[in-house]
Design a protein around this motif. Structure first.
Motif, mmCIF file in Angstrom:
data_model
loop_
_atom_site.group_PDB
_atom_site.id
_atom_site.type_symbol
_atom_site.label_atom_id
_atom_site.label_comp_id
_atom_site.label_asym_id
_atom_site.label_seq_id
_atom_site.Cartn_x
_atom_site.Cartn_y
_atom_site.Cartn_z
ATOM 1 N N THR A 113 -0.501 -28.880 -55.876
ATOM 2 C CA THR A 113 -1.267 -28.755 -57.113
ATOM 3 C C THR A 113 -1.971 -30.072 -57.408
ATOM 4 N N ASP A 116 -4.917 -25.272 -58.244
ATOM 5 C CA ASP A 116 -3.969 -24.932 -57.177
ATOM 6 C C ASP A 116 -4.399 -25.619 -55.885
ATOM 7 N N TYR A 127 7.988 -30.150 -64.477
ATOM 8 C CA TYR A 127 6.977 -29.118 -64.229
ATOM 9 C C TYR A 127 7.372 -28.298 -63.007
ATOM 10 N N LEU A 172 -3.638 -32.374 -60.204
ATOM 11 C CA LEU A 172 -3.750 -32.656 -61.636
ATOM 12 C C LEU A 172 -4.945 -33.578 -61.829
ATOM 13 N N VAL A 230 6.061 -35.570 -63.318
ATOM 14 C CA VAL A 230 6.016 -34.117 -63.109
ATOM 15 C C VAL A 230 7.409 -33.513 -62.899
ATOM 16 N N LEU A 248 -6.453 -32.544 -69.432
ATOM 17 C CA LEU A 248 -5.887 -32.204 -68.131
ATOM 18 C C LEU A 248 -6.464 -30.899 -67.601
ATOM 19 N N GLU A 306 -6.415 -25.558 -68.227
ATOM 20 C CA GLU A 306 -6.904 -26.850 -68.699
ATOM 21 C C GLU A 306 -6.690 -26.956 -70.191
ATOM 22 N N ALA A 315 2.359 -26.670 -70.270
ATOM 23 C CA ALA A 315 1.729 -25.651 -69.420
ATOM 24 C C ALA A 315 1.628 -24.322 -70.168
ATOM 25 N N ASN A 339 2.082 -21.210 -62.401
ATOM 26 C CA ASN A 339 1.573 -21.772 -61.154
ATOM 27 C C ASN A 339 2.611 -21.461 -60.075
ATOM 28 N N ILE A 370 -5.547 -28.348 -64.259
ATOM 29 C CA ILE A 370 -4.593 -28.106 -63.178
ATOM 30 C C ILE A 370 -5.247 -27.155 -62.180
#
Length: 190
Positions: free
Chosen positions: A168, A134, A107, A170, A104, A130, A142, A158, A162, A132
């Protein structure tokens, strides 16, 4: 257990002799000679019943897989000497995908940021998906991940902002050729 190789008399022998010996030929064309197995009188445990059911399912999958010429060819290409496409398909059914690494570093919660996942399987992955969430468990976005050229990793780009990356969740879902689906959760901590 005895093995017979290049024996003109025993070559290709299979079956039981005198309720004492069993002859089998493996994929490497070797004849295996062993004692005849005796059924146990003990009742099977819940674990043993579960394993037996999984083996039955694996056998059914392997038979179906090798009846598909393209899939049989793929499994056979993965087979080592002494293994058959059936053996590889059987093992593939029994082994689910594994998540090895979540990367990550790239990210930051911005559109276009990349997430990488090392998800492996003993044969071949069909998809990695995937979601994601919060830190309040609300879905941010997704979508499917795509394989990276190194043959090991999958990447996701992404598509939503976010605001708070720390915390977060995953949720990575991987699916392999026999249809084993495994979901992994990874919380971003820093």
């Amino acid at each position: 257990m005895a093995k017979s190789t290049n024996n003109v008399v025993m070559k290709g022998a299979s079956g039981t002799i005198g309720k004492m010996l069993v002859f089998r030929t493996n994929a490497a064309d070797k004849t295996i000679i062993a004692r005849r197995p005796k059924p146990s009188s003990k009742p099977l445990s819940a674990n043993q019943l579960e394993v037996r059911d999984r083996f039955t399912e694996a056998a059914q999958y392997a038979k179906a897989a090798i009846s598909n010429p393209l899939l049989k060819e793929e499994y056979q290409a993965k087979a080592k000497p002494g293994q058959s496409a059936y053996n590889i398909a059987f093992a593939d059914y029994l082994k689910a995908p594994q998540l090895r690494k979540v990367m990550v570093e790239n990210y930051n919660g911005q559109i276009g940021d990349l997430l990488f996942f090392r998800v492996i399987d003993n044969f071949k992955l069909q998809s990695v998906y995937l979601k994601i969430f919060d830190n309040d468990n609300n879905l941010i976005e997704e979508g499917p991940a795509t394989p990276v050229d190194n043959g090991l990793d999958w990447q996701y780009t992404a598509s939503s902002v976010n605001a708070n990356v720390v915390g977060t969740n995953l949720e990575i879902t991987a699916k392999d050729t026999p249809g084993n689906v495994v979901t992994f959760n990874n919380i971003i901590s820093s």
